[in-house]
Design a protein around this motif. Structure first.
Motif, PDB file in Angstrom:
ATOM      1  N   MET A 118       0.652  -1.198   0.004  1.00 15.53           N
ATOM      2  CA  MET A 118       0.032   0.091  -0.048  1.00 15.53           C
ATOM      3  C   MET A 118       0.651   1.169   0.001  1.00 15.53           C
ATOM      4  O   MET A 118       1.761   1.322   0.945  1.00 15.53           O
ATOM      5  N   THR A 119       0.541   2.108  -0.911  1.00 23.82           N
ATOM      6  CA  THR A 119       1.103   3.405  -0.852  1.00 23.82           C
ATOM      7  C   THR A 119       0.690   4.085   0.399  1.00 23.82           C
ATOM      8  O   THR A 119      -0.199   3.689   1.168  1.00 23.82           O
ATOM      9  N   THR A 120       1.250   5.415   0.732  1.00 24.57           N
ATOM     10  CA  THR A 120       1.029   5.960   2.012  1.00 24.57           C
ATOM     11  C   THR A 120       0.046   6.528   1.921  1.00 24.57           C
ATOM     12  O   THR A 120      -1.017   6.578   2.855  1.00 24.57           O
ATOM     13  N   TYR A 121      -0.631   6.942   0.886  1.00 23.39           N
ATOM     14  CA  TYR A 121      -2.067   7.694   0.785  1.00 23.39           C
ATOM     15  C   TYR A 121      -2.951   6.627   0.723  1.00 23.39           C
ATOM     16  O   TYR A 121      -4.032   6.817   1.308  1.00 23.39           O
ATOM     17  N   GLU A 122      -2.871   5.311   0.432  1.00 21.65           N
ATOM     18  CA  GLU A 122      -3.757   4.453   0.586  1.00 21.65           C
ATOM     19  C   GLU A 122      -3.790   3.975   1.965  1.00 21.65           C
ATOM     20  O   GLU A 122      -5.085   3.798   2.651  1.00 21.65           O
ATOM     21  N   GLN A 123      -2.839   3.958   2.614  1.00 22.57           N
ATOM     22  CA  GLN A 123      -3.039   3.709   4.400  1.00 22.57           C
ATOM     23  C   GLN A 123      -3.936   4.696   4.938  1.00 22.57           C
ATOM     24  O   GLN A 123      -4.638   4.278   5.700  1.00 22.57           O
ATOM     25  N   VAL A 124      -3.848   6.053   4.540  1.00 23.08           N
ATOM     26  CA  VAL A 124      -4.720   7.108   4.993  1.00 23.08           C
ATOM     27  C   VAL A 124      -6.157   6.752   4.530  1.00 23.08           C
ATOM     28  O   VAL A 124      -7.142   6.542   5.244  1.00 23.08           O
ATOM     29  N   LEU A 125      -6.333   6.372   3.456  1.00 23.28           N
ATOM     30  CA  LEU A 125      -7.767   6.312   2.964  1.00 23.28           C
ATOM     31  C   LEU A 125      -8.362   4.851   3.533  1.00 23.28           C
ATOM     32  O   LEU A 125      -9.415   4.865   3.876  1.00 23.28           O
ATOM     33  N   ALA A 126      -7.567   3.968   3.779  1.00 21.79           N
ATOM     34  CA  ALA A 126      -8.121   2.728   4.096  1.00 21.79           C
ATOM     35  C   ALA A 126      -8.603   2.915   5.898  1.00 21.79           C
ATOM     36  O   ALA A 126      -9.365   2.244   6.293  1.00 21.79           O
ATOM     37  N   LYS A 127      -7.900   4.039   6.331  1.00 18.44           N
ATOM     38  CA  LYS A 127      -8.551   4.519   7.912  1.00 18.44           C
ATOM     39  C   LYS A 127      -9.529   5.271   7.874  1.00 18.44           C
ATOM     40  O   LYS A 127     -10.032   5.480   9.159  1.00 18.44           O
ATOM     41  N   LEU A 128      -9.999   5.664   7.046  1.00 19.79           N
ATOM     42  CA  LEU A 128     -11.172   6.746   6.910  1.00 19.79           C
ATOM     43  C   LEU A 128     -12.402   6.119   6.637  1.00 19.79           C
ATOM     44  O   LEU A 128     -12.681   4.955   5.831  1.00 19.79           O
ATOM     45  N   PRO A 129     -13.533   6.736   7.105  1.00 16.53           N
ATOM     46  CA  PRO A 129     -14.965   5.908   6.660  1.00 16.53           C
ATOM     47  C   PRO A 129     -15.288   6.197   5.287  1.00 16.53           C
ATOM     48  O   PRO A 129     -14.784   7.009   4.705  1.00 16.53           O
ATOM     49  N   ALA A 130     -15.581   4.942   4.811  1.00 19.48           N
ATOM     50  CA  ALA A 130     -15.775   4.733   3.385  1.00 19.48           C
ATOM     51  C   ALA A 130     -16.625   5.808   2.699  1.00 19.48           C
ATOM     52  O   ALA A 130     -16.602   6.527   1.596  1.00 19.48           O
ATOM     53  N   GLU A 131     -17.737   6.283   3.662  1.00 19.23           N
ATOM     54  CA  GLU A 131     -18.513   7.293   3.218  1.00 19.23           C
ATOM     55  C   GLU A 131     -18.015   8.492   2.523  1.00 19.23           C
ATOM     56  O   GLU A 131     -18.777   9.571   1.984  1.00 19.23           O
ATOM     57  N   ILE A 132     -16.904   8.929   3.178  1.00 20.17           N
ATOM     58  CA  ILE A 132     -16.238  10.323   2.910  1.00 20.17           C
ATOM     59  C   ILE A 132     -15.320  10.134   1.896  1.00 20.17           C
ATOM     60  O   ILE A 132     -14.729  11.254   1.705  1.00 20.17           O
ATOM     61  N   VAL A 133     -14.878   9.074   1.561  1.00 17.94           N
ATOM     62  CA  VAL A 133     -13.906   8.933   0.220  1.00 17.94           C
ATOM     63  C   VAL A 133     -14.381   8.745  -0.853  1.00 17.94           C
ATOM     64  O   VAL A 133     -15.201   7.699  -1.301  1.00 17.94           O
ATOM     65  N   VAL A 134     -14.124   9.407  -2.076  1.00 15.99           N
ATOM     66  CA  VAL A 134     -14.728   9.483  -3.323  1.00 15.99           C
ATOM     67  C   VAL A 134     -13.475   9.217  -4.268  1.00 15.99           C
ATOM     68  O   VAL A 134     -12.531   9.846  -4.347  1.00 15.99           O
ATOM     69  N   LEU A 135     -13.616   7.958  -4.890  1.00 17.26           N
ATOM     70  CA  LEU A 135     -12.575   7.396  -5.916  1.00 17.26           C
ATOM     71  C   LEU A 135     -13.069   7.563  -7.373  1.00 17.26           C
ATOM     72  O   LEU A 135     -12.076   7.613  -8.244  1.00 17.26           O
ATOM     73  N   ASP A 136     -14.115   7.973  -7.639  1.00 21.89           N
ATOM     74  CA  ASP A 136     -14.603   8.179  -8.844  1.00 21.89           C
ATOM     75  C   ASP A 136     -13.755   9.247  -9.797  1.00 21.89           C
ATOM     76  O   ASP A 136     -13.954  10.454  -9.412  1.00 21.89           O
ATOM     77  N   GLN A 137     -13.067   8.815 -10.721  1.00 17.76           N
ATOM     78  CA  GLN A 137     -12.465  10.192 -11.531  1.00 17.76           C
ATOM     79  C   GLN A 137     -13.170  11.052 -12.235  1.00 17.76           C
ATOM     80  O   GLN A 137     -12.760  11.965 -12.353  1.00 17.76           O
ATOM     81  N   ASP A 138     -14.428  10.605 -12.428  1.00 20.26           N
ATOM     82  CA  ASP A 138     -15.358  11.738 -13.028  1.00 20.26           C
ATOM     83  C   ASP A 138     -15.633  12.969 -11.963  1.00 20.26           C
ATOM     84  O   ASP A 138     -15.629  13.945 -12.636  1.00 20.26           O
ATOM     85  N   ILE A 139     -15.763  12.616 -10.781  1.00 20.99           N
ATOM     86  CA  ILE A 139     -16.043  13.703  -9.894  1.00 20.99           C
ATOM     87  C   ILE A 139     -14.651  14.317  -9.443  1.00 20.99           C
ATOM     88  O   ILE A 139     -14.545  15.631  -9.364  1.00 20.99           O
ATOM     89  N   ILE A 140     -13.520  13.420  -9.298  1.00 15.54           N
ATOM     90  CA  ILE A 140     -12.346  14.071  -9.085  1.00 15.54           C
ATOM     91  C   ILE A 140     -11.751  15.050 -10.175  1.00 15.54           C
ATOM     92  O   ILE A 140     -11.006  16.118  -9.765  1.00 15.54           O
ATOM     93  N   GLY A 141     -12.013  14.678 -11.592  1.00 23.22           N
ATOM     94  CA  GLY A 141     -11.778  15.207 -12.529  1.00 23.22           C
ATOM     95  C   GLY A 141     -12.134  16.749 -12.699  1.00 23.22           C
ATOM     96  O   GLY A 141     -11.813  17.722 -13.311  1.00 23.22           O
ATOM     97  N   GLY A 142     -13.407  17.007 -11.706  1.00 27.27           N
ATOM     98  CA  GLY A 142     -13.957  18.417 -11.441  1.00 27.27           C
ATOM     99  C   GLY A 142     -13.076  19.271 -10.800  1.00 27.27           C
ATOM    100  O   GLY A 142     -13.113  20.433 -10.806  1.00 27.27           O
ATOM    101  N   TYR A 143     -11.892  18.935 -10.161  1.00 20.53           N
ATOM    102  CA  TYR A 143     -11.050  19.598  -9.425  1.00 20.53           C
ATOM    103  C   TYR A 143      -9.556  19.467 -10.033  1.00 20.53           C
ATOM    104  O   TYR A 143      -8.813  20.076  -9.247  1.00 20.53           O
ATOM    105  N   THR A 144      -9.063  18.718 -10.835  1.00 20.34           N
ATOM    106  CA  THR A 144      -7.733  18.477 -11.091  1.00 20.34           C
ATOM    107  C   THR A 144      -7.260  19.365 -12.061  1.00 20.34           C
ATOM    108  O   THR A 144      -6.051  19.418 -12.736  1.00 20.34           O
ATOM    109  N   THR A 145      -8.290  20.161 -12.838  1.00 23.81           N
ATOM    110  CA  THR A 145      -8.062  21.280 -13.658  1.00 23.81           C
ATOM    111  C   THR A 145      -8.538  22.554 -13.253  1.00 23.81           C
ATOM    112  O   THR A 145      -9.635  22.723 -12.725  1.00 23.81           O
ATOM    113  N   ASP A 146      -7.694  23.510 -13.077  1.00 25.85           N
ATOM    114  CA  ASP A 146      -8.169  24.817 -12.283  1.00 25.85           C
ATOM    115  C   ASP A 146      -8.993  25.399 -13.513  1.00 25.85           C
ATOM    116  O   ASP A 146      -9.447  25.351 -14.756  1.00 25.85           O
TER     117      ASP A 146
END
Lengths: 483, 483
Positions: free
Chosen positions: A1-29
């Motif tokens: 596991m990468t370090t960020y995966e270790q963080v994600l694993a410890k968080l409640p699943a309901e607050i983690v969004v992995l859907d790149q369609d949604i994430i893509g709304g933030y990865t371009t300014d």
């Protein structure tokens, strides 16, 4: 596991969004100048969840990029392309915690959209004055983190002036809470002032207490034509005098800005038939049912006409006409886009220097020649000029603008520096203006900023690469890290 | 040679004062609560000389105590009794560097007396609004370092709101200079905000750029009698509405404050014959030659009378009457002194809580009984209440007040804390309120303050023992010092 995966694993699943369609709304300014990657967007539901996220990220040295409405102009919320930085959005935290009418204050979660705060204040027959083009989508947490300005700062101040208290999660996960909406409080250092305008690099603002004001019972708006730019500020002084400092906006619009817009959007109404070089949209407001603000504006208008400072003008006779005036003002950035886009310079000088800056800046662009067009407008009552350069019609805009960036922009910034102005009046630094800061910024200040960053965020997890130059450019890093 | 003697030996003799008669003017605080010793007073003539002094002190780890007009209430400029701390006064640095009328700004040396800044602004037909009882002797550097409030903050803000730029010498002798009087500037962290209100513990403010305003062309003042304290803030809201937020002062004066004063100074004129429990001195001002502010105040007055919120009142019909009103207000602290002195509580709560605070606080003092008298007054428009307790007539005041301090004050501060208020609204912490900060302050904030202090002033030379608790009370000192 990468370090960020270790963080994600410890968080409640309901607050983690992995859907790149949604994430893509933030990865371009917003301006599509920067693009990055992120494996996940975190959407905490409470301050405690924000604290949990930050604590985990700090423990695992995982970078966090706080995002708001993605309306910034400097790439301040765009992650880098490592695909290892986590995004955190407070979009689920949008409670209006309290409106205290007698105290003229409102306490809100940082995820509230600015216009929602306007509405909540209006429901209590009060008014929150921060007013921005992006107010339907920007979040108050972002406004605070960028110390937003807007069109009514001349009367009500910038965001800093409107914040009475803050709650924030510090980079170690501690919650700094000082939400009490007090007007006077001198218990030690004004720590929350440091978080205002820190663009998420010193912590995450989770809530704020803000000042409210009385709503206008009458409002007068006028669109004025001016031929001599040096009349601009004396005219403002006159308007302030006649209205008893009740001017809420004093927005400069150059004729070219107006013409660029009207050429592409002819359905917008031209407020004054007569041609002129410069225009001002001026607005005054009062809560008083007694004081005749319209008479004050008319007296100002007549005085300005008789002194030949105002060459023509229209006072709005209806709410529709007032909105028409503002429609013009607010569509100017779009007018630039429709004409191929622009290289923007969001600068400020003393209000007493605005006319000279506009003249000298215009001369610089004229000297470059080749048909470059200028769109100049802004909050000149605050000395804040948006000095934007466009390509001529029919030319490949992106190549031309690239040249403007390399050939003309440095001279404009030189001019601003010579006038002791600021190369970033209201947009902040983000990632876009870090190099400008290297050239024009004060090294003593930069060094201090770095020291504060190191103290609060020694693992460099909060929005790294924004606002403060990264650690390796510091010469005295060693000394700084361990004093 | 002691270390401080080594510093003195390296300084130009003209700036070193060894005369204990002069030094003695600074070794006891204004309220005569603290007395210390100092071997020398330094009087630099320029920012560079300040920097030289600070650098030497830093090299030799010699403590420096910046002094201003010695008008503070918390012993913030009184040295300790080691006789090793050097005093530094900027009294020779009192240039008005610039007045920029079009920019509505003034740039001044930090040694300028506040009233000198008023005069310099007035000469240009402009106005600097900071207004304090001590304005004939306090220095602007001190006002900035304590973030002074005063009687016109309701309209123009506290000192923080009036500062556009600062120049300061940091504890390592570096000069942080950002005097450009810009209204919008978002180039990174707002470092100078941290120096405002830091009471000289993070550096020495040497100059400032300040906001100016248009002077009043008309001004209306009224003295109002009120019987129900809960009408206080609704009355302010009404006044703001009628005047279009033109209220410049809204000063509460309890009947006991007035009676204590008039008993000792019967030559002062009683503005309202009718007895009442509470009074308000209200003032509004406008630059407008058009807007009839007097009509607005009269309409407010009639409305307040018809709703029985105002039971009686007098609108000043002459400048003399206006000055008579203010004379009463400004002599209230003297009235307390003439009645044996008081235990002062300079607190703030939400404006919506002021009436409740005054009621509950009064009940606390009544419960203590034994004839304790109360003088309550203050800037209630800012939620700032001076809640002062006096001994009964004919009793040994100093013993009685000692008891008030131990028996009553903690309960008053408990009440303030319960109401989420501040135990120091405008006086700062100095040395007087450090223990209050230990009891009521936020440990997370205190810890952060200590971190910032360590970063900027690792040798603890700048006004040690003030504002931030000294290093040895910190539990995590080790971690703080080397992150």
């Amino acid at each position: 596991m990468t370090t960020y995966e270790q963080v994600l694993a410890k968080l409640p699943a309901e607050i983690v969004v992995l859907d790149q369609d949604i994430i893509g709304g933030y990865t371009t300014d917003f301006r599509k100048k920067y693009t990055g990657k992120s494996p996940a967007l975190l959407r905490p539901r409470s301050t405690e969840e924000v604290a949990e996220i930050v604590k985990l990220c700090n423990e695992h040295s995982v970078a966090l990029v706080p995002v708001g409405g993605n309306t910034g102009y400097c790439g301040g919320t765009t992650p880098d392309d490592s695909d290892e930085q986590l995004l955190i959005s407070l979009q689920r935290m949008k409670k209006i915690r309290e409106v205290d009418g007698d105290n003229l204050s409102i306490t809100v979660d940082a995820g509230c959209i600015l216009s929602e705060i306007h509405d909540a204040a209006a429901q209590e027959k009060l008014m929150f004055p921060l007013s921005l083009g992006s107010q339907q989508s920007c979040q108050i947490g972002g406004n605070i983190s960028t110390n937003a300005g807007g069109v009514s700062a001349i009367r009500y101040g910038i965001t800093r002036d409107l914040v009475l208290g803050l709650e924030a999660v510090l980079p170690d996960g501690q919650i700094l809470s000082n939400l009490s909406p007090l007007r006077k409080d001198n218990r030690g250092y004004a720590l929350h002032q440091l978080l205002i305008g820190a663009e998420g690099s010193l912590g995450i603002v989770t809530a704020a207490s803000l000042r409210l004001f009385l709503p206008a019972s009458s409002r007068v708006s006028a669109f004025l034509a001016i031929n001599d730019i040096s009349d601009l500020i004396p005219l403002l002084a006159k308007a302030q005098q006649y209205t008893g400092e009740a001017i809420t906006s004093f927005e400069y619009i150059s004729n070219t800005s107006l013409e660029l817009l009207l050429a592409k959007k002819p359905e917008l109404r031209r407020p004054i038939a007569e041609p002129a070089k410069h225009f001002v949209l001026i607005e005054a407001a009062t809560s008083s049912p007694i004081l005749p603000l319209d008479q004050a504006i008319e007296a100002f208008f007549e005085d300005g006409m008789s002194e030949e400072m105002i060459v023509d003008g229209a006072i709005a006779s209806s709410e529709q006409q007032r909105l028409d005036f503002w429609n013009l003002r607010e569509h100017i950035p779009e007018g630039e886009v429709l004409n191929g886009g622009s290289v923007k310079h969001d600068v400020s000088v003393r209000t007493s220097d605005t006319a000279r800056f506009i003249e000298l800046g215009t001369a610089l662009v004229d000297r470059f020649g080749r048909g470059a067009r200028l769109s100049i407008y802004g909050h000149v009552g605050d000395g804040n000029v948006h000095f934007n350069v466009l390509a001529p019609a029919g030319v490949n805009a992106s190549m031309f603008l690239e040249e403007i960036s390399t050939e003309v922009s440095p001279r404009i910034y030189d001019l601003v520096a010579k006038m002791d102005g600021s190369f970033s009046a209201e947009y902040g630094l983000g990632q876009d203006k870090l190099s400008l800061d290297q050239t024009y910024g004060d090294p003593i200040k930069r060094n201090l900023m770095r020291k504060f960053k190191n103290v609060l965020d020694p693992r460099e997890i909060m929005n790294p690469g924004k606002v403060v130059s990264s650690r390796n450019v510091m010469s005295d890093e060693k000394e700084v890290q361990c004093l």
